[in-house]
Design an enzyme around this catalytic site. Structure first.
Site, PDB file in Angstrom:
ATOM      1  N   HIS A  67      -1.761  -7.984   4.818  1.00  0.00           N
ATOM      2  CA  HIS A  67      -2.990  -8.279   5.568  1.00  0.00           C
ATOM      3  C   HIS A  67      -2.745  -9.533   6.412  1.00  0.00           C
ATOM      4  O   HIS A  67      -3.510 -10.501   6.391  1.00  0.00           O
ATOM      5  CB  HIS A  67      -4.162  -8.489   4.615  1.00  0.00           C
ATOM      6  CG  HIS A  67      -5.505  -8.466   5.294  1.00  0.00           C
ATOM      7  ND1 HIS A  67      -6.078  -7.320   5.790  1.00  0.00           N
ATOM      8  CD2 HIS A  67      -6.384  -9.457   5.563  1.00  0.00           C
ATOM      9  CE1 HIS A  67      -7.246  -7.592   6.322  1.00  0.00           C
ATOM     10  NE2 HIS A  67      -7.455  -8.898   6.201  1.00  0.00           N
ATOM     11  N   GLU A 172      -2.198  -3.103   9.065  1.00  0.00           N
ATOM     12  CA  GLU A 172      -2.016  -2.846   7.638  1.00  0.00           C
ATOM     13  C   GLU A 172      -1.310  -1.497   7.467  1.00  0.00           C
ATOM     14  O   GLU A 172      -1.937  -0.462   7.293  1.00  0.00           O
ATOM     15  CB  GLU A 172      -3.361  -2.867   6.924  1.00  0.00           C
ATOM     16  CG  GLU A 172      -4.123  -4.175   7.110  1.00  0.00           C
ATOM     17  CD  GLU A 172      -5.579  -4.073   6.675  1.00  0.00           C
ATOM     18  OE1 GLU A 172      -5.892  -3.242   5.790  1.00  0.00           O
ATOM     19  OE2 GLU A 172      -6.407  -4.810   7.228  1.00  0.00           O
TER      20      GLU A 172
END
Length: 276
Positions: A67, A172
């Site tokens: 992330h 991601e």
């Protein structure tokens, strides 16, 4: 909640990396199996590699990702960044952002970034379907800094996230979310004796030929060693960033085919090399 990872290995010098590990014990957060996971951050040339690996002693769902937030020029907005996604489809989601199981074409939607274009006002928290067969790969670029970043992964999907609170973007790279509950999604169950492996590369490049205030050639004219009249070419120049009004503008093709933008006002004339 938060989990503390153990630093397993650190290597300096050429291709430096750091490797961290975490053991998720059987039935932690309801998941079966003792799952040993590692993540490695490695620098190779202009690239950052993020590598997730995992093994288990019981069958269990695994879908690890990063992330990391990226900002290529320190700006306070992302609207001017250029984005290309090698993703012809996205996953339809419900009000809780869970996939419904339906794959939707990006064509004629705000999610269509198959061609490089400005992000503009689009904000994303969206799972996309990656297509590794496409020639043009996923890329983020800033004309302000000249920096670009290509995203390369062995994963079938990527959740692209743009936070509202600050200027950044996340890629991601992962399997499709909610894969255990969607039989037609790629398998996400890791079996004993198998090794989960997620490798993603973030490859950076710098184009020093792009002026920090940006020049875009929209269409070309005939090559010549003479000045070409301004109306032959369409030029996009953010003139509000220039200290004086432009009185004349022309394109010059030098003998070595280096392209120059020529600006003139009063008795001042500036020629800037730009990318073809």
């Amino acid at each position: 909640g938060k989990r503390y990872w153990t630093i397993e290995q650190v290597q300096d010098g050429e291709n430096p990396f750091v490797k961290l590990s975490y053991l998720s014990k059987d039935m932690e957060e309801g998941y079966p199996g003792n799952l040993k996971s590692t993540v490695t951050y490695k620098l190779v040339g202009p690239s950052l590699f993020i590598i997730h690996e995992a093994t288990t002693d019981k069958a269990t769902p695994v879908n690890l990702t990063n992330h990391s937030y990226f900002n290529l020029d320190g700006a306070e907005t992302i609207d001017h960044w250029d984005l290309r996604l090698s993703c012809p489809e996205y996953l339809e989601t419900d009000a809780k952002l869970l996939p419904t199981g339906k794959l939707v074409s990006v064509k004629n939607s705000k999610y269509d970034f198959l061609e490089m274009k400005k992000i503009g006002q689009v904000r994303l928290d969206t799972p996309f379907v990656m297509d590794s067969s496409l020639k043009e790969k996923t890329m983020l670029a800033s004309q302000k800094s000249g920096l670009s970043m290509e995203v390369i992964t062995n994963q079938p999907g990527v959740v692209v996230y743009t936070p509202l609170a600050f200027a950044a973007i996340c890629f991601e790279t992962q399997n499709f979310p909610d894969a255990p509950n969607q039989p037609h999604f790629p398998n996400s169950i890791l079996q004993p004796g198998e090794t989960y492996y997620n490798e993603s590369e973030f490859r950076f490049s710098f184009n020093s030929e792009i002026p920090d205030w940006g020049v875009t050639i929209l269409s070309g004219g005939k090559k010549t060693t003479r000045n070409i009249e301004a109306d032959v070419l369409q030029i996009s120049v953010p003139v509000q960033q220039l200290s004086q009004p432009i009185e004349s503008l022309s394109i010059i093709f030098e003998e070595n085919e280096q392209l120059y933008l020529s600006l003139a006002w009063d008795k001042t004339k500036v020629s800037l090399p730009i990318k073809k």
